[in-house]
Design a protein around this motif. Structure first.
Motif: not given
Length: 365
Positions: A193-194, A196-198, A200, A292, A330-331, A334-335, A338
């Motif tokens: 998950n990191s 992907k989210q953190d 990219g 978070s 990056n977060r 990602e936010k 979505h």
């Protein structure tokens, strides 16, 4: 907001180590002030002392809170007793208390939304211990104070080279009994998950190291691979996580096979960190994934042996600042993606040839 400056909260760490040296050297470069708004949680008096002893040109302002920080200047929030003294290279309880006071103030202001990310200078894990800090290190402290029940994952990284750990700061004698299928899967999930989210990465590929020499030699040198690690990987692969291994740890880094993957999951602290630091310690970054809060630190410690001598390299600390900014942005992206899924037009596609390439790595080891 994505183009605005990220407010970077920096904790002073151990005042008798190289923390202030690497901080002040980093922000002696005015370009850094164009990238972020840095706020040190520490002591203006101590910062000035280090600056004078090390003959550094870095200027800073004294503020009461991050809310008063200028966007084009390094600021210092006073968190410690003005009477505190710097004694280079000394492990001192007062220095430990000063490090903890700065850390707690940074966490308090983060909770208030006054800073965006936290970059921690190195602490002495022995002198910082108190009633409010009974943790092996920053990672566990952050998980407790800012995790909201989430589990953290320690990642050491330099660019695309990322090493995460199944077990962290525990005695070697406890490693084998601590490693379970569930724990490996928890760490794999957090790592995936990191990435992907953190960072990219659309479909991250993770290599998993074995616990025993030669990956257990089919049970001859240990059964953890056959009974715990391999079943864990098979179940996670069935859920769509691209994880491979377990690879024998002795030759994995030296052979360069880590370059085929987006991340490497090691079973224990020194298994992952010893080769990582041998390869890229000067610019390595410690990143706390899974929470978070975005928290980074340089990969080195207090470096008492060179404290006060002007010999410390700021490269690792500078990279820690860069990573905190990149992950934060990056977060945000990602936010946004979505929130507006139809705007995401491109997806990373992989085929069976990708898996064949990675399977060939297993055959080479």
């Amino acid at each position: 907001m994505e183009n605005s400056k990220v407010r970077v909260g920096i904790t002073q760490g151990d005042i008798n180590g190289v923390g202030y040296e690497v901080i002040l050297k980093t922000f002696a470069d005015p370009v850094m002030l164009e990238l972020c708004t840095p706020i040190i949680y520490g002591s203006p008096k101590v910062a000035a002392y280090h600056r004078k002893v090390l003959d550094l040109p870095t200027n800073f302002s004294i503020v009461n809170s991050a809310s008063d920080a200028s966007h084009n200047r390094l600021s210092v929030v006073n968190c410690t007793d003005d009477e505190i003294k710097v004694e280079f290279s000394k492990a001192d309880s007062e220095a430990g208390k000063a490090a903890l006071d700065a850390l707690e103030r940074a966490v308090e202001e983060y909770k208030k939304g006054l800073i965006d990310v936290i970059v921690t200078a190195p602490i002495n894990k022995h002198t910082v211990q108190s009633e409010t800090f009974s943790f092996p290190g920053h990672t566990e402290y952050m998980e407790e104070r800012l995790g909201d029940g989430a589990k953290s994952l320690m990642i050491l990284m330099k660019d695309d080279f990322r090493v995460a750990l199944v077990t962290g700061h525990i005695p070697v004698s406890q490693i084998a009994s601590t490693i379970t299928k569930e724990l490996i899967q928890e760490k794999l999930r957090t790592f995936h998950n990191s990435l992907k989210q953190d960072f990219g990465i659309g479909a991250p590929r993770i290599a998993v190291l074995s616990l025993n020499p030669h990956a257990g030699d089919e049970g001859l040198l240990g059964k953890e691979e056959e009974e715990i690690i391999i079943p864990a990987l098979k179940e996670m692969a069935a859920k769509g996580i691209l994880c491979y291994g377990p690879y024998p740890a002795d030759g994995f880094m030296g052979s360069g096979n880590f370059t085929h993957f987006d991340g490497v999951l090691a079973m224990y602290h020194d298994q992952g960190l010893a080769p990582f630091k041998a390869l890229v310690m000067d610019e390595g970054v410690n990143y706390t994934a899974g929470l978070s809060v975005v928290r980074t630190s340089p990969a080195h410690g207090t470096a008492y042996d060179i404290a006060g001598k002007g010999l410390a390299s700021e490269d690792s600390f500078r990279q820690a600042v860069y990573v905190s900014i990149d992950v934060f942005r990056n977060r945000l992206r990602e936010k946004t993606a979505h929130a507006n899924p139809l705007r995401k037009q491109y997806y990373e596609k992989r085929d069976d040839s990708d898996k064949l390439k990675l399977d060939s790595v297993e055959e080479d080891l």
